[in-house]
Design an enzyme around this catalytic site. Structure first.
Site, mmCIF file in Angstrom:
data_model
loop_
_atom_site.group_PDB
_atom_site.id
_atom_site.type_symbol
_atom_site.label_atom_id
_atom_site.label_comp_id
_atom_site.label_asym_id
_atom_site.label_seq_id
_atom_site.Cartn_x
_atom_site.Cartn_y
_atom_site.Cartn_z
ATOM 1 N N ARG A 76 2.491 17.590 2.429
ATOM 2 C CA ARG A 76 3.813 16.560 2.368
ATOM 3 C C ARG A 76 4.085 15.950 2.049
ATOM 4 O O ARG A 76 4.717 14.571 0.854
ATOM 5 C CB ARG A 76 5.113 17.114 2.932
ATOM 6 C CG ARG A 76 5.452 18.209 2.974
ATOM 7 C CD ARG A 76 6.732 18.950 4.016
ATOM 8 N NE ARG A 76 5.966 19.286 5.040
ATOM 9 C CZ ARG A 76 6.601 19.335 6.317
ATOM 10 N NH1 ARG A 76 8.469 19.198 6.604
ATOM 11 N NH2 ARG A 76 6.053 19.787 7.606
ATOM 12 N N LYS A 89 -12.357 -22.285 1.934
ATOM 13 C CA LYS A 89 -12.921 -21.235 1.972
ATOM 14 C C LYS A 89 -14.118 -21.249 3.199
ATOM 15 O O LYS A 89 -15.084 -23.094 2.651
ATOM 16 C CB LYS A 89 -13.766 -20.490 1.151
ATOM 17 C CG LYS A 89 -14.067 -19.188 1.745
ATOM 18 C CD LYS A 89 -15.550 -19.177 1.005
ATOM 19 C CE LYS A 89 -16.434 -19.708 0.692
ATOM 20 N NZ LYS A 89 -18.059 -18.799 0.049
#
Ligand code: UD1
Ligand code: CA
Length: 462
Positions: free
Chosen positions: A16, A352
Site C-alpha cells: 500500500r 565552501k
C-alpha cells in the site's frame, strides 16, 4: 549481564506504499523507518543485529552495509518464516536472549526494550511479548489472557472471533525470547491458517501447551507499537514525531512561535532562548547554541551554530558557524565552510571548504571557495575566489584586516597579506604583500566628444 541480539523483520513489500523501495525505507523525519528501529536497538545496548530482508533486498542490504548483518527471505511466508531465516545466525552465535522487532514500527524505544528485557529475565520467561493498550486495535494481533489474567495466546485479526476482536491489548510485534526456546518453538510453527503463513505469534500458544512460561509486558509508551502501512499513515507518524520533538524543545527553553513547516531531527541540541521561525528544517547532526534566531526558511544539515547567531534564509550542510554570526538572507554554506565569531554573510553569498576568521564581513553576491580568510576582512560586493581552473582546485589565502574591493577576482592559488587593499574590479593573479595596495585593472581612458562624432544611437526610443 546477558548477551543478547536483535532480529529485525524487514522483508515486507508494503504494497500500500506503492513504492519501488522496501517498506522499511519509507522515511520518518528524513530517516528510513529501519534507522529509527536500529537506533532504538543500539540505544538499548544491543550490538548484534540481524535484519531479515526480502522485497528489494539489495536496496536494504546496501543501506545497512556495515551497520547490521542481513539475511534474505526469498519468499514472504509470514513473520515466523522471516525469523526462521535468521536461524543459522542465531545458532552460530552465543546469545542468551533474542529480541524480535518489526522494521516498520519506528516508534519502538530503548526504554520499552530494556524494561521488557528486565521483566522477561526477572520472571524467567521463555518468551515476553511487548504489548500495548490502544484505542483502535483493528488489524493487530490481540493479547488473550486466561481467567487468571495470565497471557496465553495471540490471535490475529483474521482469526479473531467477535469477543476477541473487542480486546484492546495488542501485540506490538516486538518480543523477547530465550534463544534456545525460540529455536525450538520455531520448528513447531505450522501454516495451517487461512493465509497459509507461518505466524510468529503462534509461538505463544505452542509454549503455553508445553507448560513453558510466557509473559506480556505492557509498554508504558503506547505509541511504541505504531506503524505505517500507507503514506497517509506515514504522514500521521511524521506529524506525531515532529510535534513530540518540538514540544520537548519548547519545554527546554526553545521558542517556536509558529510551528508551521518546522521539522527538527530528534537528536538536535538547541540552547535556551533560541527562536526557531517557520519553514526551518534542521536535519541530523546539528547543534545550535543559546539565544540564536534560526529561520525563517532555513535548512541545516550536519551544522553547528554558536550562541547569539542569526541565520535568516540559510542553507547549510557540513558547516560550522561561530558565535554572534549574522547570516542571511539567502546564504549557502557548503561542506567544510567554517565561519568564526561575529562573521557576517549577506545576500547571495556562498562559502565552501573555507575558513573565515572572526569579524569578517562578506556582505553581498560573493563566492568564497577553497580559501583561508583571516580576521576582520571586508569583502566588497561581488568578490569571487576563482578556485577552479578547469582541471584542479586551488586555494586562496587572505590575511587579517584585508580590504577587498568590489568585483575582485582572486585567481587561486594566490595569497593576500594582512592589511592589504585591493582596488575594485581587480583580477589578482600574483601575491599581494602585506600593507600594499593592489590595482589590477587597466587604467580608464576618456575620449571627449566621441558620442557626438560617432552617433552610436539609433533613433530615440522614448
Ligand atoms: C504483525 C503481528 C501482529 C502485530 C503486528 C504489529 C504476526 C503474524 N502478526 O502483524 O500480531 O499486532 O505485527 O504491527 O506476526 N515480514 C517479513 N516477512 C514476511 C512477513 C512479514 O519480513 O514474510 C516483516 C514485515 O516487513 C514487517 C514485519 O515483518 O516489518 C511485520 O509484518 P506485517 O506483515 O506487517 O505483520 P502485521 O500484519 O502487521
Ligand atoms: Ca505491520
Amino acid at each position: 549481564m546477558s548477551k543478547n541480539c536483535a532480529v529485525i523483520l524487514a522483508g515486507g513489500e508494503g504494497t500500500r506504499m506503492h513504492s519501488q523501495k522496501p517498506k522499511v525505507m519509507a522515511e520518518l523525519l528524513f530517516k528510513p523507518m529501519i534507522d529509527h528501529v536500529l537506533a532504538a536497538v543500539k540505544k538499548a545496548g544491543i550490538k548484534d543485529v540481524c535484519v531479515v530482508t526480502g522485497y528489494q533486498a539489495q536496496i536494504l542490504e546496501a543501506h545497512l552495509s556495515g551497520r547490521a548483518y542481513t539475511v534474505r527471505q526469498t519468499q514472504r511466508l509470514g513473520t515466523g518464516h522471516a525469523v526462521m531465516q535468521a536461524e543459522d545466525y542465531l545458532r552460530t552465535h552465543e546469545f542468551d536472549n533474542v529480541l524480535i522487532l518489526n522494521g516498520d514500527a519506528p516508534f519502538m524505544d530503548s526504554v520499552t526494550i530494556s524494561e521488557a528485557l528486565a521483566y522477561h529475565e526477572s520472571r524467567g520467561f521463555v518468551q515476553t511479548v511487548i504489548s500495548a493498550r490502544i484505542e483502535n486495535p483493528y488489524g493487530y494481533g490481540r493479547i488473550v489472557r486466561d481467567f487468571n489474567g495470565d497471557f496465553c495466546a495471540i490471535v490475529e485479526e483474521a482469526s479473531a472471533d467477535k469477543e476477541t476482536k473487542k480486546i484492546n491489548e495488542i501485540n506490538s510485534g516486538a518480543m523477547w525470547f530465550r534463544k534456545n526456546d525460540l529455536l525450538s518453538l520455531l520448528s513447531k510453527i505450522t501454516n495451517n491458517n487461512s493465509k497459509g503463513e507461518y505466524y510468529l505469534t503462534d509461538t505463544v500458544s505452542i509454549a503455553v501447551n508445553e507448560k513453558l512460561r510466557v509473559g506480556a509486558y505492557t509498554a508504558k509508551n503506547a505509541d511504541a507499537v505504531l506503524g505505517a502501512n500507507t503514506r497517509l499513515q506515514l504522514n500521521e507518524l511524521n506529524e506525531l514525531l515532529r510535534r513530540k520533538i518540538l514540544e520537548r524543545l519548547m519545554l527546554t527553553g526553545v521558542s517556536i512561535p509558529c510551528t508551521d513547516g518546522v521539522i527538527i531531527d530528534n537528536e538536535t541540541e538547541i540552547g535556551a532562548d533560541t527562536v526557531i521561525l517557520p519553514g526551518t528544517i534542521i536535519k541530523e547532526g546539528c547543534k545550535i547554541g543559546e539565544n540564536c534566531v534560526i529561520g525563517p526558511n532555513t535548512v541545516l544539515y550536519k551544522t553547528s551554530v554558536g550562541d547569539n547567531s542569526t541565520l535568516n534564509q540559510v542553507q547549510a550542510e557540513d558547516a560550522v558557524v561561530g558565535e554572534n554570526a549574522n547570516l542571511g538572507p539567502f546564504v549557502h554554506l557548503r561542506p567544510n565552510a567554517v565561519l568564526g565569531d561575529h562573521v557576517h554573510c549577506g545576500n547571495f553569498v556562498e562559502v565552501k571548504n573555507s575558513n573565515v576568521g572572526d569579524h569578517t564581513s562578506v556582505s553581498h553576491l560573493t563566492y568564497v571557495g577553497d580559501s583561508d580568510i583571516g580576521k576582520g576582512v571586508n569583502f566588497g560586493c561581488g568578490v569571487v575566489t576563482v578556485n577552479f581552473n578547469g582541471k584542479t582546485k586551488n586555494r586562496c589565502t587572505v590575511g587579517d584586516d584585508v580590504f577587498i574591493g568590489c568585483n575582485t577576482n582572486l585567481i587561486a592559488p594566490v595569497s593576500v597579506g594582512s592589511r592589504a587593499y585591493i582596488a575594485a574590479g581587480s583580477t589578482i593573479t600574483d601575491e599581494v604583500p602585506s600593507d600594499a595596495l593592489a590595482i589590477a585593472r587597466s587604467r580608464q581612458q576618456n575620449k571627449p566628444g566621441w558620442v557626438l562624432r560617432k552617433k552610436p544611437y539609433r533613433d530615440k526610443k522614448y
